[in-house]
Design a protein around this motif. Structure first.
Motif, PDB file in Angstrom:
ATOM      1  N   MET A 138      41.186  43.748  36.702  1.00  0.00           N
ATOM      2  CA  MET A 138      41.373  44.471  37.903  1.00  0.00           C
ATOM      3  C   MET A 138      40.946  45.667  38.087  1.00  0.00           C
ATOM      4  O   MET A 138      42.013  46.002  37.145  1.00  0.00           O
ATOM      5  CB  MET A 138      42.304  43.208  38.695  1.00  0.00           C
ATOM      6  CG  MET A 138      42.884  44.417  40.077  1.00  0.00           C
ATOM      7  SD  MET A 138      43.672  43.557  41.182  1.00  0.00           S
ATOM      8  CE  MET A 138      45.629  44.103  40.411  1.00  0.00           C
ATOM      9  N   ARG A 139      40.906  46.714  38.729  1.00  0.00           N
ATOM     10  CA  ARG A 139      40.544  48.037  39.211  1.00  0.00           C
ATOM     11  C   ARG A 139      41.191  48.115  40.884  1.00  0.00           C
ATOM     12  O   ARG A 139      40.428  47.450  41.410  1.00  0.00           O
ATOM     13  CB  ARG A 139      39.852  48.720  38.178  1.00  0.00           C
ATOM     14  CG  ARG A 139      39.230  48.204  37.381  1.00  0.00           C
ATOM     15  CD  ARG A 139      37.467  48.392  36.731  1.00  0.00           C
ATOM     16  NE  ARG A 139      37.019  49.935  37.185  1.00  0.00           N
ATOM     17  CZ  ARG A 139      35.565  50.089  37.406  1.00  0.00           C
ATOM     18  NH1 ARG A 139      35.466  48.980  37.248  1.00  0.00           N
ATOM     19  NH2 ARG A 139      36.371  50.751  38.158  1.00  0.00           N
ATOM     20  N   TRP A 140      41.693  49.248  40.777  1.00  0.00           N
ATOM     21  CA  TRP A 140      42.211  49.679  41.766  1.00  0.00           C
ATOM     22  C   TRP A 140      41.394  50.825  42.556  1.00  0.00           C
ATOM     23  O   TRP A 140      41.429  52.385  41.560  1.00  0.00           O
ATOM     24  CB  TRP A 140      44.022  49.704  42.937  1.00  0.00           C
ATOM     25  CG  TRP A 140      44.772  48.089  42.247  1.00  0.00           C
ATOM     26  CD1 TRP A 140      45.146  47.646  41.405  1.00  0.00           C
ATOM     27  CD2 TRP A 140      44.668  47.646  43.502  1.00  0.00           C
ATOM     28  NE1 TRP A 140      46.023  46.639  41.870  1.00  0.00           N
ATOM     29  CE2 TRP A 140      45.204  46.496  43.027  1.00  0.00           C
ATOM     30  CE3 TRP A 140      44.466  47.986  44.877  1.00  0.00           C
ATOM     31  CZ2 TRP A 140      45.769  45.524  43.773  1.00  0.00           C
ATOM     32  CZ3 TRP A 140      44.650  46.600  45.213  1.00  0.00           C
ATOM     33  CH2 TRP A 140      45.943  45.777  44.939  1.00  0.00           C
ATOM     34  N   PHE A 141      41.804  50.603  44.007  1.00  0.00           N
ATOM     35  CA  PHE A 141      40.544  52.232  44.796  1.00  0.00           C
ATOM     36  C   PHE A 141      41.650  52.694  45.192  1.00  0.00           C
ATOM     37  O   PHE A 141      41.480  51.638  46.446  1.00  0.00           O
ATOM     38  CB  PHE A 141      38.972  51.970  44.579  1.00  0.00           C
ATOM     39  CG  PHE A 141      38.316  52.012  43.317  1.00  0.00           C
ATOM     40  CD1 PHE A 141      38.038  52.679  42.641  1.00  0.00           C
ATOM     41  CD2 PHE A 141      38.417  50.428  42.883  1.00  0.00           C
ATOM     42  CE1 PHE A 141      37.005  52.544  41.997  1.00  0.00           C
ATOM     43  CE2 PHE A 141      36.964  50.316  41.322  1.00  0.00           C
ATOM     44  CZ  PHE A 141      36.847  51.047  40.969  1.00  0.00           C
ATOM     45  N   ASP A 142      41.768  53.684  45.925  1.00  0.00           N
ATOM     46  CA  ASP A 142      41.813  54.682  47.155  1.00  0.00           C
ATOM     47  C   ASP A 142      41.411  54.890  47.715  1.00  0.00           C
ATOM     48  O   ASP A 142      40.333  55.134  47.501  1.00  0.00           O
ATOM     49  CB  ASP A 142      43.388  55.422  46.677  1.00  0.00           C
ATOM     50  CG  ASP A 142      44.930  55.418  45.859  1.00  0.00           C
ATOM     51  OD1 ASP A 142      44.865  54.633  46.264  1.00  0.00           O
ATOM     52  OD2 ASP A 142      44.979  56.094  44.838  1.00  0.00           O
ATOM     53  N   CYS A 195      40.067  50.247  55.509  1.00  0.00           N
ATOM     54  CA  CYS A 195      41.096  50.015  54.684  1.00  0.00           C
ATOM     55  C   CYS A 195      41.963  51.122  53.680  1.00  0.00           C
ATOM     56  O   CYS A 195      41.627  52.237  53.806  1.00  0.00           O
ATOM     57  CB  CYS A 195      40.308  48.894  53.700  1.00  0.00           C
ATOM     58  SG  CYS A 195      39.284  49.764  52.845  1.00  0.00           S
ATOM     59  N   SER A 196      42.780  50.929  53.373  1.00  0.00           N
ATOM     60  CA  SER A 196      44.043  51.897  51.952  1.00  0.00           C
ATOM     61  C   SER A 196      43.381  51.820  50.726  1.00  0.00           C
ATOM     62  O   SER A 196      42.971  52.982  49.617  1.00  0.00           O
ATOM     63  CB  SER A 196      45.286  51.858  52.499  1.00  0.00           C
ATOM     64  OG  SER A 196      45.569  50.637  52.374  1.00  0.00           O
ATOM     65  N   ASP A 197      43.142  49.925  50.655  1.00  0.00           N
ATOM     66  CA  ASP A 197      42.952  50.526  48.719  1.00  0.00           C
ATOM     67  C   ASP A 197      41.816  49.274  48.724  1.00  0.00           C
ATOM     68  O   ASP A 197      41.284  48.457  50.050  1.00  0.00           O
ATOM     69  CB  ASP A 197      44.342  49.460  48.293  1.00  0.00           C
ATOM     70  CG  ASP A 197      45.258  51.023  48.561  1.00  0.00           C
ATOM     71  OD1 ASP A 197      45.426  51.479  47.337  1.00  0.00           O
ATOM     72  OD2 ASP A 197      46.053  51.088  49.019  1.00  0.00           O
ATOM     73  N   ILE A 198      41.127  49.274  47.646  1.00  0.00           N
ATOM     74  CA  ILE A 198      40.426  48.534  47.257  1.00  0.00           C
ATOM     75  C   ILE A 198      40.545  47.392  45.721  1.00  0.00           C
ATOM     76  O   ILE A 198      40.553  48.470  44.988  1.00  0.00           O
ATOM     77  CB  ILE A 198      38.654  48.989  47.293  1.00  0.00           C
ATOM     78  CG1 ILE A 198      38.261  49.150  48.704  1.00  0.00           C
ATOM     79  CG2 ILE A 198      37.525  48.307  46.803  1.00  0.00           C
ATOM     80  CD1 ILE A 198      37.204  49.751  48.478  1.00  0.00           C
ATOM     81  N   ALA A 199      40.434  46.532  45.852  1.00  0.00           N
ATOM     82  CA  ALA A 199      40.500  45.821  44.397  1.00  0.00           C
ATOM     83  C   ALA A 199      39.540  45.796  44.281  1.00  0.00           C
ATOM     84  O   ALA A 199      38.877  44.888  44.829  1.00  0.00           O
ATOM     85  CB  ALA A 199      41.425  44.507  44.474  1.00  0.00           C
ATOM     86  N   PHE A 226      37.349  43.001  40.913  1.00  0.00           N
ATOM     87  CA  PHE A 226      38.214  42.406  39.871  1.00  0.00           C
ATOM     88  C   PHE A 226      36.547  41.747  39.263  1.00  0.00           C
ATOM     89  O   PHE A 226      35.827  41.474  39.543  1.00  0.00           O
ATOM     90  CB  PHE A 226      38.078  40.952  40.248  1.00  0.00           C
ATOM     91  CG  PHE A 226      39.184  40.629  40.908  1.00  0.00           C
ATOM     92  CD1 PHE A 226      40.864  40.487  40.462  1.00  0.00           C
ATOM     93  CD2 PHE A 226      39.723  41.150  42.548  1.00  0.00           C
ATOM     94  CE1 PHE A 226      42.016  40.463  41.502  1.00  0.00           C
ATOM     95  CE2 PHE A 226      40.153  41.033  43.055  1.00  0.00           C
ATOM     96  CZ  PHE A 226      41.961  40.621  42.535  1.00  0.00           C
ATOM     97  N   PHE A 281      50.212  42.867  53.815  1.00  0.00           N
ATOM     98  CA  PHE A 281      48.494  43.080  53.626  1.00  0.00           C
ATOM     99  C   PHE A 281      47.749  41.816  54.424  1.00  0.00           C
ATOM    100  O   PHE A 281      48.201  41.181  54.632  1.00  0.00           O
ATOM    101  CB  PHE A 281      47.705  42.441  52.071  1.00  0.00           C
ATOM    102  CG  PHE A 281      49.089  43.421  51.235  1.00  0.00           C
ATOM    103  CD1 PHE A 281      48.378  44.460  50.346  1.00  0.00           C
ATOM    104  CD2 PHE A 281      49.773  42.241  50.551  1.00  0.00           C
ATOM    105  CE1 PHE A 281      49.252  45.506  49.303  1.00  0.00           C
ATOM    106  CE2 PHE A 281      50.807  43.725  49.397  1.00  0.00           C
ATOM    107  CZ  PHE A 281      49.971  44.694  49.564  1.00  0.00           C
TER     108      PHE A 281
END
Length: 69
Positions: A3-7, A15-19, A21, A47
């Protein structure tokens, strides 16, 4: 599974964040999302899941290769 997170809040109001997978098993991904939806993350107002967008990286290449056979 990875999993990686993106602001995203500087680029969109949606949206504020994107995950993101990455998995080799769609079944594992399905079970993970079901577990998240059943957990406090999904049932308490912490969330909001806006979109789940399945995609295949470079899927067009595999498709084109199948056509060439």
């Amino acid at each position: 599974m990875r999993m990686r997170w993106f602001d995203a809040e500087a680029f969109t109001g949606r949206c504020s964040d994107i995950a993101l997978f990455e998995t080799k098993s769609i079944k594992d991904f399905y079970y993970l999302i079901d577990a998240l939806r059943d957990s406090k993350i999904g049932t308490e107002p912490y969330f909001e899941f806006l979109d789940i967008i399945p995609a295949v990286e470079n899927g067009f290449r595999e498709y084109d290769a199948q056509l060439a056979q």
